[in-house]
Scaffold this active site. Structure first.
Site, PDB file in Angstrom:
ATOM      1  N   ALA A  22       8.026  22.419 -18.854  1.00 22.31           N
ATOM      2  CA  ALA A  22       9.180  21.646 -19.327  1.00 22.31           C
ATOM      3  C   ALA A  22       9.138  20.234 -18.760  1.00 22.31           C
ATOM      4  O   ALA A  22       8.599  19.320 -19.373  1.00 22.31           O
ATOM      5  CB  ALA A  22      10.477  22.353 -18.957  1.00 22.31           C
ATOM      6  N   SER A  23       9.689  20.061 -17.548  1.00 22.24           N
ATOM      7  CA  SER A  23       9.888  18.705 -17.041  1.00 22.24           C
ATOM      8  C   SER A  23       8.584  17.940 -16.794  1.00 22.24           C
ATOM      9  O   SER A  23       8.565  16.721 -16.891  1.00 22.24           O
ATOM     10  CB  SER A  23      10.712  18.752 -15.754  1.00 22.24           C
ATOM     11  OG  SER A  23      10.079  19.559 -14.793  1.00 22.24           O
ATOM     12  N   PHE A  83      11.964  21.848 -24.204  1.00 24.35           N
ATOM     13  CA  PHE A  83      12.651  20.554 -24.097  1.00 24.35           C
ATOM     14  C   PHE A  83      13.987  20.658 -23.342  1.00 24.35           C
ATOM     15  O   PHE A  83      14.601  19.648 -23.016  1.00 24.35           O
ATOM     16  CB  PHE A  83      12.897  19.975 -25.499  1.00 24.35           C
ATOM     17  CG  PHE A  83      11.704  19.295 -26.118  1.00 24.35           C
ATOM     18  CD1 PHE A  83      10.409  19.613 -25.733  1.00 24.35           C
ATOM     19  CD2 PHE A  83      11.867  18.318 -27.093  1.00 24.35           C
ATOM     20  CE1 PHE A  83       9.295  18.976 -26.308  1.00 24.35           C
ATOM     21  CE2 PHE A  83      10.768  17.671 -27.674  1.00 24.35           C
ATOM     22  CZ  PHE A  83       9.491  18.017 -27.277  1.00 24.35           C
ATOM     23  N   LYS A  84      14.450  21.900 -23.135  1.00 25.92           N
ATOM     24  CA  LYS A  84      15.743  22.118 -22.451  1.00 25.92           C
ATOM     25  C   LYS A  84      16.811  21.182 -23.022  1.00 25.92           C
ATOM     26  O   LYS A  84      16.797  20.898 -24.232  1.00 25.92           O
ATOM     27  CB  LYS A  84      15.569  21.936 -20.931  1.00 25.92           C
ATOM     28  CG  LYS A  84      14.571  22.951 -20.343  1.00 25.92           C
ATOM     29  CD  LYS A  84      14.673  23.057 -18.843  1.00 25.92           C
ATOM     30  CE  LYS A  84      13.736  24.135 -18.318  1.00 25.92           C
ATOM     31  NZ  LYS A  84      13.866  24.348 -16.890  1.00 25.92           N
ATOM     32  N   GLU A  90       8.068  33.495 -15.464  1.00 25.13           N
ATOM     33  CA  GLU A  90       8.447  32.288 -14.705  1.00 25.13           C
ATOM     34  C   GLU A  90       9.263  32.704 -13.494  1.00 25.13           C
ATOM     35  O   GLU A  90      10.346  33.271 -13.658  1.00 25.13           O
ATOM     36  CB  GLU A  90       9.369  31.383 -15.531  1.00 25.13           C
ATOM     37  CG  GLU A  90       8.779  30.736 -16.732  1.00 25.13           C
ATOM     38  CD  GLU A  90       9.649  29.553 -17.177  1.00 25.13           C
ATOM     39  OE1 GLU A  90       9.091  28.450 -17.304  1.00 25.13           O
ATOM     40  OE2 GLU A  90      10.861  29.723 -17.395  1.00 25.13           O
ATOM     41  N   HIS A 118      15.654  33.164 -21.294  1.00 30.59           N
ATOM     42  CA  HIS A 118      15.237  32.207 -20.276  1.00 30.59           C
ATOM     43  C   HIS A 118      16.163  32.341 -19.056  1.00 30.59           C
ATOM     44  O   HIS A 118      17.318  32.730 -19.181  1.00 30.59           O
ATOM     45  CB  HIS A 118      15.323  30.781 -20.838  1.00 30.59           C
ATOM     46  CG  HIS A 118      14.699  29.763 -19.928  1.00 30.59           C
ATOM     47  ND1 HIS A 118      15.383  29.196 -18.884  1.00 30.59           N
ATOM     48  CD2 HIS A 118      13.454  29.244 -19.893  1.00 30.59           C
ATOM     49  CE1 HIS A 118      14.577  28.349 -18.247  1.00 30.59           C
ATOM     50  NE2 HIS A 118      13.412  28.360 -18.846  1.00 30.59           N
TER      51      HIS A 118
END
Lengths: 227, 227, 227, 227
Positions: B204-205, B12-13, B143, B95
């Protein structure tokens, strides 16, 4: 919006006695004493406990740190807007256990101001108190790191440093509220701090680790009222 | 206790669309899709939102970062024990937006193991994937930082790097579960990642900022089921 | 180009006895003993002293840290190309007193390789030794931080950790040279380290702060030759 | 001992054009122009190049960073005493490319004062200028990070910020010398900075990357003389 003074600001740190359900129980004691004596008792709690305590206790709740970020891709950071939504009133920043770069102190103060949140910048000596006061946070809390957690009160051990800190804060940031921390463990330490010009105290283990936290806090609230 | 695989892990950052009440609403969508398709959908949320989401949603909830500390004087840090009390199942760590020192990665993995929490260590390239796999976290998520948030899927842009990452993870940490992230934005990216040997995806986004997040996630869950 | 083994690698740290003119004098002693016994004695010196010692002493000279940067706007950093121009042979990295993020360890190793410089990555326990060995530096030096500077030799206090460290280094990086540090203060510590599988030792105060540094080093060189 | 004013302070950064032999050649040009015009031209060079340039050039030489340490176990750090022994006159600190924690700024200023070395604290905006001026360094250099390296002079783009910075420095640290940096690329930028109250300029690429550095610097020295 000027905070009610004097203030007793309690840092829950990451003590196990001040985590989760126990954090809520301690905050409830703070609420009770605050109402009984009509004294501002503010708690700075872990991010994970913040929302719950802010919802369930009618006292101001601070975070212990916040990042100078805007919403976006900042995995693992503390977002100022999240503080607002969780019901926080403000945040500690630059504590001796979470020191940050100077430019960050300023950026946090600015973001907090935008969001109408309060900021208490911690300072490890009088010169740093004076330096951060130029940035106009709500509070500057002066704590000698070597006295934190010792029970040796800074107001007794180094009263001239407290006075110097108050003086530099008032000179460089006339609207900034000077607080005094490190070793505040008894009612008389509250009295001493206020007599030296501080408008409140910052404490942690003396309350959170006390056998009878309510009794400790009650005496401090009485001292705050009298001073 | 082996996690259910494949896993869709959603970060969700600190997106405003994934903060506070909106974070809860998104997590509710994840819960709904997870139940409908019986697929493991785990959400990594901000510390401030963690307790509420863990209480109100019946899916695994991760933190986005945790500190390798034990209870005590660590103002402003994230305490592993607080994760447990809040109902977290594990945490992301290292991260690209919150990189930590190597010794810290190991210390976090150890503390998480002691508390029966899961750890997903992020790695910015195949070699780092291999290095952190030696530390035996639950997951290693590979990532490429330059693809994060671009919508360009790593499985398409750099399939050989995904394969290399999976290979090094399996060689250095046979029990570690390899995940694939960066640019995962469509159902076919999930398929591609699983076909390259990953046991799940980190995104995420593509979900949190989608116009119709439920629809996006539904198609990914279907792809995960088929693969 | 394989380094001559075994190696005695001496960290000058920022001891006043190993700064400026005194650093040069100590390096001269290393050169003398190295030539007399034909043993590889390498010194890791402060950046400020590096050029002079590399010019005036015929032994390999290491930096104590380098940044993973390319030439450009990096005020206050240590540029790999500057090491080359100053005559350095390599660098320590990730010392317990200068820990860096994992991705940085990898980036430094890569930049050093491009410039044909050697890298000695320090590791604070056997698992970290194994993790960094996957990145293929020239050396991995295992030092338990709690023994650094104590004079209690790791090879005696924790021989099984030295063996584990050597084993993991050889498993994860077959070309990596394992070194052993922390508490190396006598000739017999050199012998013990080599018998446990290390190909050299990393030491600091036992030489730089010795009353008679030449005598200490001579005995270590003899032990290295015999082993 | 008051520095000769105005000062042209040149940051060599880690440009390849200002590393090793080329750093010495540039410093020689500075020496030549400094003598011809009797203007204080000080160079801030990489730690690795410092000793050589300080020995071979008769101008003040600064480091680009120093650590607030005393001699001892600080592998990979820059020791203040090593600056003295190498012939440095002072140091930059807190540059936008090497920001440090607030308490560290104070500690560096104190250690430099003990050793009779000068300190130039960089500040990224007028408020930070004011904050660090309370700590009484020799210089505060105000540089807007977004203008660094652009050739757009801060004195032209944001003259009111330069004035505000000078004002806050003089208010909070009456003995502190205000400098102005960021985008200083021509003689007229020097004139503008001095007219706005700065007592000198801080520049980097305009000199170090110039096709004809001597010509650039000569015109700046003439402007400094006239102002």
């Amino acid at each position: 919006m000027v905070p009610k003074l004097p203030i007793i600001l309690i840092n829950f740190k990451t003590y196990i006695q001040a985590t989760g359900d126990k954090a809520l129980a301690l905050a409830k004691i703070c609420e009770e004493v605050s109402k009984q004596y009509d004294v501002n008792i503010t708690v700075a709690v872990q991010a994970i406990d913040l929302r719950r305590i802010a919802r369930e206790c009618d006292i101001p709740v601070f975070a212990q740190h916040v990042d100078a970020i805007t919403p976006g891709s900042h995995t693992g950071h503390i977002l100022p807007e999240a503080l607002v939504q969780a019901g926080a009133k403000g945040t500690l920043i630059n504590h001796a256990e979470k020191k940050i770069k100077l430019l960050y102190v300023m950026a946090v103060v600015r973001r907090m101001n935008e969001l109408k949140l309060e900021t208490c910048v911690c300072a490890a000596n009088p010169q740093i108190s004076g330096a951060v006061a130029t940035l106009n946070p709500t509070y500057v809390a002066f704590e000698l790191p070597e006295l934190i957690g010792t029970g040796i009160s800074i107001s007794k051990a180094e009263p001239q440093k407290v006075e110097k800190s108050v003086e530099l804060i008032m000179k460089n940031g006339p609207d900034v509220i000077p607080l005094c921390g490190a070793g505040v463990s008894k009612a008389e330490d509250v009295t001493a701090a206020l007599n030296l010009g501080a408008k409140g105290v910052l404490l942690a283990s003396a309350f959170t680790k006390a056998e009878d936290p309510k009794s400790v806090l009650t005496r401090m609230a009485e001292a705050a009222l009298k001073a």
